[in-house]
Design a protein around this motif. Structure first.
Motif, PDB file in Angstrom:
ATOM      1  N   ARG A  62      54.609  23.734  61.272  1.00  0.00           N
ATOM      2  CA  ARG A  62      53.256  23.403  60.790  1.00  0.00           C
ATOM      3  C   ARG A  62      52.201  24.051  61.675  1.00  0.00           C
ATOM      4  NH1 ARG A  62      50.146  19.501  62.652  1.00  0.00           N
ATOM      5  NH2 ARG A  62      51.904  18.329  63.536  1.00  0.00           N
ATOM      6  N   GLU A  63      52.421  24.018  62.981  1.00  0.00           N
ATOM      7  CA  GLU A  63      51.439  24.569  63.921  1.00  0.00           C
ATOM      8  C   GLU A  63      51.324  26.083  63.834  1.00  0.00           C
ATOM      9  OE1 GLU A  63      52.970  23.045  67.562  1.00  0.00           O
ATOM     10  OE2 GLU A  63      52.010  21.071  67.336  1.00  0.00           O
ATOM     11  N   GLN A  64      52.368  26.760  63.339  1.00  0.00           N
ATOM     12  CA  GLN A  64      52.350  28.222  63.246  1.00  0.00           C
ATOM     13  C   GLN A  64      51.545  28.736  62.059  1.00  0.00           C
ATOM     14  OE1 GLN A  64      56.375  29.830  63.365  1.00  0.00           O
ATOM     15  NE2 GLN A  64      56.934  28.389  64.973  1.00  0.00           N
ATOM     16  N   MET A  65      51.246  27.855  61.086  1.00  0.00           N
ATOM     17  CA  MET A  65      50.566  28.291  59.863  1.00  0.00           C
ATOM     18  C   MET A  65      49.126  27.796  59.863  1.00  0.00           C
ATOM     19  SD  MET A  65      53.661  27.705  57.088  1.00  0.00           S
ATOM     20  CE  MET A  65      53.908  25.974  57.530  1.00  0.00           C
ATOM     21  N   THR A  66      48.197  28.698  59.639  1.00  0.00           N
ATOM     22  CA  THR A  66      46.782  28.327  59.676  1.00  0.00           C
ATOM     23  C   THR A  66      46.427  27.268  58.640  1.00  0.00           C
ATOM     24  OG1 THR A  66      46.273  30.194  58.209  1.00  0.00           O
ATOM     25  CG2 THR A  66      46.058  30.563  60.594  1.00  0.00           C
ATOM     26  N   ASP A  67      47.150  27.285  57.507  1.00  0.00           N
ATOM     27  CA  ASP A  67      46.891  26.286  56.466  1.00  0.00           C
ATOM     28  C   ASP A  67      47.922  25.167  56.487  1.00  0.00           C
ATOM     29  OD1 ASP A  67      48.976  27.868  55.652  1.00  0.00           O
ATOM     30  OD2 ASP A  67      48.273  28.132  53.592  1.00  0.00           O
ATOM     31  N   GLY A  68      48.701  25.072  57.568  1.00  0.00           N
ATOM     32  CA  GLY A  68      49.691  24.004  57.688  1.00  0.00           C
ATOM     33  C   GLY A  68      50.668  23.998  56.536  1.00  0.00           C
ATOM     34  N   PHE A  69      50.963  22.823  56.032  1.00  0.00           N
ATOM     35  CA  PHE A  69      51.926  22.687  54.935  1.00  0.00           C
ATOM     36  C   PHE A  69      51.268  22.710  53.558  1.00  0.00           C
ATOM     37  CE2 PHE A  69      54.760  20.509  58.184  1.00  0.00           C
ATOM     38  CZ  PHE A  69      55.619  21.597  58.283  1.00  0.00           C
ATOM     39  N   GLU A  70      50.045  23.165  53.503  1.00  0.00           N
ATOM     40  CA  GLU A  70      49.370  23.292  52.208  1.00  0.00           C
ATOM     41  C   GLU A  70      50.134  24.286  51.327  1.00  0.00           C
ATOM     42  OE1 GLU A  70      45.071  24.835  50.400  1.00  0.00           O
ATOM     43  OE2 GLU A  70      45.237  24.240  52.513  1.00  0.00           O
ATOM     44  N   GLY A  71      50.429  23.903  50.101  1.00  0.00           N
ATOM     45  CA  GLY A  71      51.136  24.771  49.179  1.00  0.00           C
ATOM     46  C   GLY A  71      52.655  24.662  49.239  1.00  0.00           C
ATOM     47  N   VAL A  72      53.195  23.846  50.147  1.00  0.00           N
ATOM     48  CA  VAL A  72      54.652  23.666  50.212  1.00  0.00           C
ATOM     49  C   VAL A  72      55.117  22.889  48.977  1.00  0.00           C
ATOM     50  CG1 VAL A  72      56.548  22.565  51.449  1.00  0.00           C
ATOM     51  CG2 VAL A  72      54.787  23.781  52.705  1.00  0.00           C
ATOM     52  N   LEU A  73      56.108  23.456  48.284  1.00  0.00           N
ATOM     53  CA  LEU A  73      56.568  22.868  47.016  1.00  0.00           C
ATOM     54  C   LEU A  73      57.725  21.893  47.183  1.00  0.00           C
ATOM     55  CD1 LEU A  73      56.499  26.089  44.792  1.00  0.00           C
ATOM     56  CD2 LEU A  73      54.719  24.352  45.065  1.00  0.00           C
ATOM     57  N   GLY A  74      58.470  22.027  48.281  1.00  0.00           N
ATOM     58  CA  GLY A  74      59.604  21.148  48.449  1.00  0.00           C
ATOM     59  C   GLY A  74      60.361  21.441  49.730  1.00  0.00           C
ATOM     60  N   LEU A  75      61.301  20.555  50.049  1.00  0.00           N
ATOM     61  CA  LEU A  75      62.073  20.618  51.287  1.00  0.00           C
ATOM     62  C   LEU A  75      63.559  20.504  50.981  1.00  0.00           C
ATOM     63  CD1 LEU A  75      62.335  20.306  54.470  1.00  0.00           C
ATOM     64  CD2 LEU A  75      62.140  17.829  54.057  1.00  0.00           C
ATOM     65  N   ALA A  76      64.364  21.272  51.713  1.00  0.00           N
ATOM     66  CA  ALA A  76      65.826  21.142  51.670  1.00  0.00           C
ATOM     67  C   ALA A  76      66.339  20.932  53.080  1.00  0.00           C
ATOM     68  CB  ALA A  76      66.466  22.390  51.068  1.00  0.00           C
ATOM     69  N   VAL A  77      67.325  20.054  53.229  1.00  0.00           N
ATOM     70  CA  VAL A  77      68.025  19.872  54.497  1.00  0.00           C
ATOM     71  C   VAL A  77      69.474  20.287  54.283  1.00  0.00           C
ATOM     72  CG1 VAL A  77      68.695  18.271  56.322  1.00  0.00           C
ATOM     73  CG2 VAL A  77      66.510  17.960  55.153  1.00  0.00           C
ATOM     74  N   THR A  78      69.971  21.170  55.123  1.00  0.00           N
ATOM     75  CA  THR A  78      71.360  21.616  55.062  1.00  0.00           C
ATOM     76  C   THR A  78      71.991  21.395  56.432  1.00  0.00           C
ATOM     77  OG1 THR A  78      70.733  23.888  55.638  1.00  0.00           O
ATOM     78  CG2 THR A  78      70.853  23.348  53.295  1.00  0.00           C
ATOM     79  N   ALA A  79      73.331  21.434  56.484  1.00  0.00           N
ATOM     80  CA  ALA A  79      74.011  21.189  57.757  1.00  0.00           C
ATOM     81  C   ALA A  79      75.482  21.538  57.637  1.00  0.00           C
ATOM     82  CB  ALA A  79      73.857  19.730  58.193  1.00  0.00           C
ATOM     83  N   SER A  80      76.141  21.611  58.796  1.00  0.00           N
ATOM     84  CA  SER A  80      77.597  21.789  58.781  1.00  0.00           C
ATOM     85  C   SER A  80      78.231  20.584  58.087  1.00  0.00           C
ATOM     86  CB  SER A  80      78.129  21.923  60.213  1.00  0.00           C
ATOM     87  OG  SER A  80      77.751  20.824  61.014  1.00  0.00           O
ATOM     88  N   THR A  81      79.339  20.829  57.419  1.00  0.00           N
ATOM     89  CA  THR A  81      79.966  19.779  56.625  1.00  0.00           C
ATOM     90  C   THR A  81      81.096  19.102  57.408  1.00  0.00           C
ATOM     91  OG1 THR A  81      80.861  19.291  54.419  1.00  0.00           O
ATOM     92  CG2 THR A  81      81.653  21.284  55.503  1.00  0.00           C
ATOM     93  N   HIS A  82      81.717  18.105  56.796  1.00  0.00           N
ATOM     94  CA  HIS A  82      82.831  17.300  57.336  1.00  0.00           C
ATOM     95  C   HIS A  82      82.385  16.237  58.327  1.00  0.00           C
ATOM     96  CE1 HIS A  82      85.323  20.514  55.687  1.00  0.00           C
ATOM     97  NE2 HIS A  82      84.830  21.375  56.549  1.00  0.00           N
ATOM     98  N   ASN A  83      81.108  16.239  58.744  1.00  0.00           N
ATOM     99  CA  ASN A  83      80.663  15.367  59.836  1.00  0.00           C
ATOM    100  C   ASN A  83      80.192  14.023  59.293  1.00  0.00           C
ATOM    101  OD1 ASN A  83      80.897  17.841  61.244  1.00  0.00           O
ATOM    102  ND2 ASN A  83      78.742  18.293  60.871  1.00  0.00           N
ATOM    103  N   ALA A  84      80.996  12.986  59.466  1.00  0.00           N
ATOM    104  CA  ALA A  84      80.673  11.674  58.911  1.00  0.00           C
ATOM    105  C   ALA A  84      79.858  10.843  59.890  1.00  0.00           C
ATOM    106  CB  ALA A  84      81.954  10.933  58.546  1.00  0.00           C
ATOM    107  N   VAL A  85      78.684  10.396  59.440  1.00  0.00           N
ATOM    108  CA  VAL A  85      77.863   9.460  60.204  1.00  0.00           C
ATOM    109  C   VAL A  85      78.129   8.069  59.637  1.00  0.00           C
ATOM    110  CG1 VAL A  85      75.541   8.836  60.941  1.00  0.00           C
ATOM    111  CG2 VAL A  85      76.104  11.233  60.498  1.00  0.00           C
ATOM    112  N   LEU A  86      78.561   7.153  60.483  1.00  0.00           N
ATOM    113  CA  LEU A  86      78.947   5.820  60.045  1.00  0.00           C
ATOM    114  C   LEU A  86      77.858   4.812  60.402  1.00  0.00           C
ATOM    115  CD1 LEU A  86      82.646   5.950  61.314  1.00  0.00           C
ATOM    116  CD2 LEU A  86      81.718   6.718  59.115  1.00  0.00           C
ATOM    117  N   LEU A  87      77.409   4.059  59.403  1.00  0.00           N
ATOM    118  CA  LEU A  87      76.345   3.083  59.596  1.00  0.00           C
ATOM    119  C   LEU A  87      76.856   1.671  59.341  1.00  0.00           C
ATOM    120  CD1 LEU A  87      73.449   4.898  57.673  1.00  0.00           C
ATOM    121  CD2 LEU A  87      74.074   5.129  60.080  1.00  0.00           C
TER     122      LEU A  87
END
Length: 504
Positions: A62-87
């Protein structure tokens, strides 16, 4: 200006990338975090590190862009697989996350293979090894029954972070497949596979398509990070699937070589092609599958060498604002092909394809008084490339076309390493301009929110090649002679690995 945002959680750190609709980078940030190796073959991470890394990298973007997150259409989160988080029932993390490269569940994998192997392969399209969530959970059940009984929800890395952002409880088809708890034919959680370890189906998340919008940024997260409240968030997928997409792999027969924490050689297919020496996943590109062959230690082996052999150089490089990996690469480049008889096997965390031996151990073979750090650096790059060449042989069962190969991952930034791969493979290798999981996640957002009509349009519009490596025929011939010795050392080492495993 419209933008797309992808945040990826690799094994070694978090990378966030904002792009425009032509694939140009608007902002990018990275934060490293550690794995814990408290016992030989163990690899765990604290999920709290991921949340901290998300906040840090998103804020930096956000700090690197003069207009911040203006115009952002969406977000994706990706990661390595197989890793189980237990709650637990309060939503608290029960224990550190067992990572995909953890090798502790050897015994459980053997039991599952002996008792249910054929049935597991029939339902889940893979044979059980310590990489998969199923034997990892079985290990927890057998060794930490008090923790196993507390499980109220099971999430995977990307889903844990995304749920913190949106409050959803779901995963995508790629991570579901990576658990070995999923029926790949019926496209649902398998009561039979879960029943093998007594895991209740209700602890598992809803399964969605990788590009489906599954939630929106919550108000408290917007206030904390600067992300727009209500911003669309898609399900996301594994880092490998996102990275393959970022390389423009949307057609059957395309091959992707990945030099990252692990090393992959992947093939895009139109249908599932299960093989006992590879992994089979539904792809984030609709209607496609991809076959994965992989070596456990790739860039992570180079990182190990950095910390083990170059601590002084690393500190001096940091003080001078230089890249220690470039210094290591320059030393390796000064050494002739073959490192004057020094051969490295990168089995620092056991090995997957084609050996599937969690007891495998790395080595430098042929050390003499003439060898310097540069020889070790060169041998490491060549040894990883030999391991990837081993992986390539498995893919020859599926395709005769080896002409469309791209190379990606942090290791591909090294021109020397990329050229070594081309020479050992004996094939032309192309390098995309921007091929990272966070970039691929951003492209997926574009498809998910309708900014692109299809994956093909996203690739055509945003993926560009920046360099091509041509193999040197003479070098390839020399490397093939060394590869024969490389394989002989593996064969001779196999019984010794077992003896070492008993001692440790």
């Amino acid at each position: 200006m419209n933008k797309l945002f992808g945040v990826d959680f690799g094994t070694g750190g978090c990378k966030a990338t904002v792009i425009d609709l032509d694939g140009n980078i608007c902002a990018t940030a990275f934060k490293e975090y550690p794995s814990e190796h408290s016992k030989p073959g163990w690899s765990e991470q604290d999920p709290a590190l991921w949340i901290d890394a998300f906040i840090t990298t998103v804020t930096k973007c956000r700090e690197q862009m003069t207009d911040g997150f203006e115009g952002v259409l969406g977000l994706a989160v990706t990661a390595s697989t197989h890793n189980a988080v237990l709650l637990d029932s309060k939503g608290e993390v029960i224990r550190r996350c067992i990572m995909w490269n953890d090798q502790r569940s050897v015994e459980q994998s053997n039991v599952l293979r002996e008792q249910y192997g054929e049935r597991i392969y029939e339902i889940g399209m893979q044979m059980p090894t310590p990489t998969w969530t199923l034997p990892q959970l079985m290990w927890i059940r057998d060794n930490e029954p008090e923790n196993y009984e507390k499980i109220d929800k099971l999430m995977f890395t990307k889903d844990y972070v995304r749920s913190w952002v949106t409050g959803d409880f779901c995963t995508d088809v790629v991570d579901a497949q990576g658990s070995l708890l999923y029926d790949a034919i019926k496209k649902e959680w398998s009561p039979e596979l879960c029943g093998m370890i007594g895991l209740p189906l209700e602890v598992l998340p809803e399964i969605r398509g990788s590009q489906e919008i599954v939630g929106k940024v919550r108000a408290e997260i917007a206030e904390l990070t600067g992300l727009p409240e209500g911003l669309a968030v898609i399900a996301g997928c594994s880092d490998t699937a996102a990275e393959d997409f970022s390389a423009g792999a949307v057609r059957e027969g395309q091959i992707i070589v990945k030099l990252a924490t692990a090393g992959n050689v992947n093939l895009v297919t139109n249908s599932a092609k299960p093989h006992p020496k590879s992994f089979t996943y539904p792809y984030s590109v609709a209607g496609k599958w991809y076959t994965v062959t992989a070596t456990n230690s790739c860039a992570s082996a180079n990182r190990w060498m950095r910390d083990a052999l170059y601590p002084v150089e690393k500190e001096l490089a940091e003080q001078a604002g230089e890249d220690i990996y470039e210094i290591m690469s320059k030393q390796a480049e000064e050494v002739e092909l073959g490192a004057q008889g020094l051969i490295f096997h990168p089995y620092l965390l056991g090995e997957r394809c084609p050996h599937f031996n969690s007891h495998a151990r790395g080595n430098f073979f042929g050390i003499s008084m003439m060898h310097t750090k540069g020889h070790f650096a060169r041998a490491l790059l060549e040894g990883v490339a030999f391991s990837l060449y081993d992986c390539l042989q498995v893919l020859k069962d599926f395709t005769e076309n080896m002409e469309d190969i791209v190379i990606i991952g942090g290791g591909a930034k090294s021109a020397l390493w990329s050229q070594i791969v081309s020479d050992i493979f004996g094939l032309e290798v192309k390098q995309p301009e921007n091929a990272e999981s966070s970039f691929g996640g951003a492209l997926m957002v574009g498809v998910g929110v309708g900014a692109f009509a299809s994956e093909e349009e996203a690739a055509r519009r945003c993926v560009r090649m920046k360099k091509t490596y041509q193999p040197n025929a003479e070098n390839h011939h020399k490397y093939m002679r060394i590869f024969e010795i490389y394989k002989k050392i593996v064969k001779a080492s196999e019984p010794i690995w077992e003896e070492l495993a008993e001692l440790s």
